[in-house]
Design a protein around this motif. Structure first.
Motif, PDB file in Angstrom:
ATOM      1  N   ALA A  90      34.273  39.375  22.465  1.00 28.26           N
ATOM      2  CA  ALA A  90      35.301  38.009  23.259  1.00 28.26           C
ATOM      3  C   ALA A  90      35.196  38.660  24.636  1.00 28.26           C
ATOM      4  N   ASP A  91      34.664  39.563  25.036  1.00 29.33           N
ATOM      5  CA  ASP A  91      35.214  40.365  26.000  1.00 29.33           C
ATOM      6  C   ASP A  91      35.873  39.873  27.545  1.00 29.33           C
ATOM      7  N   VAL A  92      36.779  40.216  27.825  1.00 22.68           N
ATOM      8  CA  VAL A  92      37.229  39.428  28.784  1.00 22.68           C
ATOM      9  C   VAL A  92      37.255  40.556  30.315  1.00 22.68           C
ATOM     10  N   GLN A  93      36.868  39.070  31.195  1.00 26.57           N
ATOM     11  CA  GLN A  93      35.979  39.502  32.965  1.00 26.57           C
ATOM     12  C   GLN A  93      36.931  39.591  33.642  1.00 26.57           C
ATOM     13  N   ILE A  94      36.840  39.889  34.627  1.00 30.41           N
ATOM     14  CA  ILE A  94      38.090  39.344  35.822  1.00 30.41           C
ATOM     15  C   ILE A  94      37.014  38.891  36.642  1.00 30.41           C
ATOM     16  N   MET A  95      37.204  38.270  37.787  1.00 30.40           N
ATOM     17  CA  MET A  95      36.205  37.092  38.380  1.00 30.40           C
ATOM     18  C   MET A  95      37.697  37.689  39.316  1.00 30.40           C
ATOM     19  N   TYR A  96      37.081  37.337  41.137  1.00 32.77           N
ATOM     20  CA  TYR A  96      37.701  37.575  41.871  1.00 32.77           C
ATOM     21  C   TYR A  96      36.478  37.172  43.164  1.00 32.77           C
ATOM     22  N   ARG A  97      36.402  36.439  44.006  1.00 34.04           N
ATOM     23  CA  ARG A  97      36.023  36.111  45.689  1.00 34.04           C
ATOM     24  C   ARG A  97      35.422  37.598  45.945  1.00 34.04           C
ATOM     25  N   PRO A  98      34.644  37.680  46.879  1.00 28.41           N
ATOM     26  CA  PRO A  98      33.608  39.150  47.495  1.00 28.41           C
ATOM     27  C   PRO A  98      35.182  39.180  48.992  1.00 28.41           C
ATOM     28  N   ASP A  99      35.571  38.762  49.359  1.00 23.79           N
ATOM     29  CA  ASP A  99      36.265  39.400  50.428  1.00 23.79           C
ATOM     30  C   ASP A  99      38.173  39.421  49.965  1.00 23.79           C
ATOM     31  N   ARG A 100      37.785  39.979  49.133  1.00 26.08           N
ATOM     32  CA  ARG A 100      39.595  40.302  47.821  1.00 26.08           C
ATOM     33  C   ARG A 100      40.287  40.690  49.335  1.00 26.08           C
ATOM     34  N   SER A 101      41.659  40.411  49.382  1.00 28.59           N
ATOM     35  CA  SER A 101      43.053  41.091  49.629  1.00 28.59           C
ATOM     36  C   SER A 101      42.310  42.628  49.631  1.00 28.59           C
ATOM     37  N   GLU A 102      43.460  43.629  50.186  1.00 27.04           N
ATOM     38  CA  GLU A 102      44.056  45.237  50.163  1.00 27.04           C
ATOM     39  C   GLU A 102      44.888  44.911  48.667  1.00 27.04           C
ATOM     40  N   ALA A 103      45.310  43.793  48.334  1.00 29.40           N
ATOM     41  CA  ALA A 103      46.742  44.211  46.810  1.00 29.40           C
ATOM     42  C   ALA A 103      45.241  43.196  45.829  1.00 29.40           C
ATOM     43  N   ILE A 104      44.394  42.356  46.033  1.00 25.85           N
ATOM     44  CA  ILE A 104      43.456  42.635  44.932  1.00 25.85           C
ATOM     45  C   ILE A 104      42.792  43.822  44.348  1.00 25.85           C
ATOM     46  N   GLU A 105      42.187  44.970  45.432  1.00 22.93           N
ATOM     47  CA  GLU A 105      41.754  45.899  45.312  1.00 22.93           C
ATOM     48  C   GLU A 105      42.803  46.895  44.590  1.00 22.93           C
ATOM     49  N   ARG A 106      44.386  46.923  44.506  1.00 24.70           N
ATOM     50  CA  ARG A 106      44.886  47.074  43.583  1.00 24.70           C
ATOM     51  C   ARG A 106      44.779  46.606  42.658  1.00 24.70           C
ATOM     52  N   LEU A 107      44.743  45.596  41.996  1.00 25.65           N
ATOM     53  CA  LEU A 107      45.219  44.934  40.697  1.00 25.65           C
ATOM     54  C   LEU A 107      43.334  45.147  40.707  1.00 25.65           C
ATOM     55  N   ILE A 108      42.418  45.597  40.855  1.00 27.40           N
ATOM     56  CA  ILE A 108      40.986  45.842  40.473  1.00 27.40           C
ATOM     57  C   ILE A 108      40.884  47.195  39.840  1.00 27.40           C
ATOM     58  N   GLY A 109      41.123  48.234  40.921  1.00 23.95           N
ATOM     59  CA  GLY A 109      41.554  49.535  40.339  1.00 23.95           C
ATOM     60  C   GLY A 109      42.495  49.792  39.085  1.00 23.95           C
ATOM     61  N   LEU A 110      43.849  49.349  39.155  1.00 20.71           N
ATOM     62  CA  LEU A 110      44.815  49.637  38.393  1.00 20.71           C
ATOM     63  C   LEU A 110      44.181  48.548  36.751  1.00 20.71           C
ATOM     64  N   ALA A 111      43.194  47.341  36.600  1.00 22.38           N
ATOM     65  CA  ALA A 111      42.373  47.479  35.558  1.00 22.38           C
ATOM     66  C   ALA A 111      42.093  48.024  35.131  1.00 22.38           C
ATOM     67  N   GLY A 112      41.479  48.611  35.833  1.00 21.23           N
ATOM     68  CA  GLY A 112      40.165  49.401  34.931  1.00 21.23           C
ATOM     69  C   GLY A 112      40.678  50.703  34.486  1.00 21.23           C
ATOM     70  N   GLU A 113      42.009  51.682  35.030  1.00 22.69           N
ATOM     71  CA  GLU A 113      42.486  51.988  34.242  1.00 22.69           C
ATOM     72  C   GLU A 113      43.592  51.259  33.131  1.00 22.69           C
ATOM     73  N   VAL A 114      44.616  51.071  33.282  1.00 24.34           N
ATOM     74  CA  VAL A 114      44.864  50.089  31.997  1.00 24.34           C
ATOM     75  C   VAL A 114      44.107  49.833  31.056  1.00 24.34           C
ATOM     76  N   LEU A 115      43.064  49.019  31.195  1.00 28.48           N
ATOM     77  CA  LEU A 115      41.905  47.762  30.096  1.00 28.48           C
ATOM     78  C   LEU A 115      41.603  48.960  29.855  1.00 28.48           C
ATOM     79  N   ASN A 116      40.111  49.355  30.695  1.00 27.90           N
ATOM     80  CA  ASN A 116      39.354  49.486  30.365  1.00 27.90           C
ATOM     81  C   ASN A 116      38.817  51.390  30.274  1.00 27.90           C
ATOM     82  N   PRO A 117      39.632  52.305  30.419  1.00 24.10           N
ATOM     83  CA  PRO A 117      39.379  53.064  31.369  1.00 24.10           C
ATOM     84  C   PRO A 117      38.106  53.961  30.600  1.00 24.10           C
TER      85      PRO A 117
END
Length: 302
Positions: A265-292
């Motif tokens: 039941a893996d959960v994926q994060i999905m977004y557009r290629p032209d993501r903003s700086e704020a989205i980049e922060r969220l993606i980075g934090l997701a990797g740090e917190v959810l999937n070390p």
């Protein structure tokens, strides 16, 4: 009904004096009185009791005051957000997800992100998987957390977190005696299921059952995974659910993991290629917190 009606109403409700409320709103008393009459006519009931000596809220007026304050507060908050965003002081991330995904670590991620990046406002939008894809492409949301994301070459997906699938069943059920179960053990059982027409995850679970040697006997279908526990508790069947659903304790219902190899039941994060700086922060934090571990590789949704 206009916002000025609500502002005049709240002023009078707080001052309980037409004279004082009119002075507070910088208008004369007759126009204020007329505005309140117009509001009462539109609402369809009397909001104030008026005598020569006092003004008093009616029970309907007391109820209306609570809602009026909420509306005005929401308008002020929306205006402040717009001003801040327009001035470049904050960014906004609109997050699409489902209620069952929120049972997992996503809520913790959002909380941590809010504390770390106070210049970003996050808004959660609960919606079905298909609606999330459409909202991403239409730019109504910025990022989606979803199981089994749809095929869409214009979107990027990567793993948010791993999650297993288990079985929810009545505590008195014969299979509850086992610590874990092979998927094939459900062959002759009545299953309550996610709605196949709405959910790629549901169709994936059905296909896993077929690979295990049986076609699931589905008695009822629902939209959200957490609704399945209610059906199980009512004795309408057993259910395949993401492991986060076991957090929903319910008398008479137990959770059992599946033996490997088991559906995920893996959960994926999905977004557009032209993501903003704020989205980049969220993606980075997701990797740090959810999937070390090593940063996940971006792939086009396929």
């Amino acid at each position: 009904m206009e916002l000025r009606h609500l502002r005049y109403f709240v002023a009078l409700a707080e001052e309980l004096s037409f004279t004082v409320a009119a002075a507070r709103m910088n208008i004369s008393q007759p126009p204020l009185s007329q505005q309140i009459k117009d509001l009462e006519r539109e609402v369809g009931t009397v909001l104030f009791e008026r005598t020569s000596r006092r003004v008093k809220l009616t029970p309907a007026g007391i109820s209306f005051l609570v809602n009026a304050r909420t509306i005005l507060s929401g308008v002020e908050h929306a205006a402040k957000d717009a001003r801040d965003i327009g001035a470049g002081q904050v960014s906004v991330i609109n997050v699409g997800t489902t209620g069952s995904v929120l049972l997992g670590p996503l809520a913790e991620l959002i909380a941590i992100f809010g504390k770390r990046y106070r210049d970003v406002v996050m808004r959660i939008h609960e919606m079905g998987p298909q609606a999330q894809q459409a909202a991403l492409l239409a730019r109504r949301i910025d990022v989606s957390f979803i199981r089994r994301p749809p095929h869409e070459p214009d979107l990027i997906t990567q793993l948010a977190w791993h999650e297993n699938v288990g079985v929810v069943l009545p505590a008195a059920h014969r299979l509850a005696a086992y610590d874990q179960l092979p998927l094939s053990a459900l062959k002759n059982e009545s299953l309550v299921f996610l709605r196949l027409s709405d959910s790629r995850f549901a169709r994936y679970l059905r296909d896993c059952c077929i690979e295990a040697g049986f076609t699931p006997q589905i008695s009822h279908e629902v939209v959200e995974s957490y609704s399945l526990t209610s059906l199980v508790a009512a004795g309408l069947g057993i259910a395949l659910v993401p492991e986060c659903v076991q957090k929903l304790s319910r008398p008479g219902v137990v959770y059992r993991p599946l033996e490997a190899p088991a559906p995920s039941a893996d959960v994926q994060i999905m977004y557009r290629p032209d993501r903003s700086e704020a989205i980049e922060r969220l993606i980075g934090l997701a990797g740090e917190v959810l999937n070390p571990g090593p940063p996940p590789r971006e792939i086009a949704s396929q």
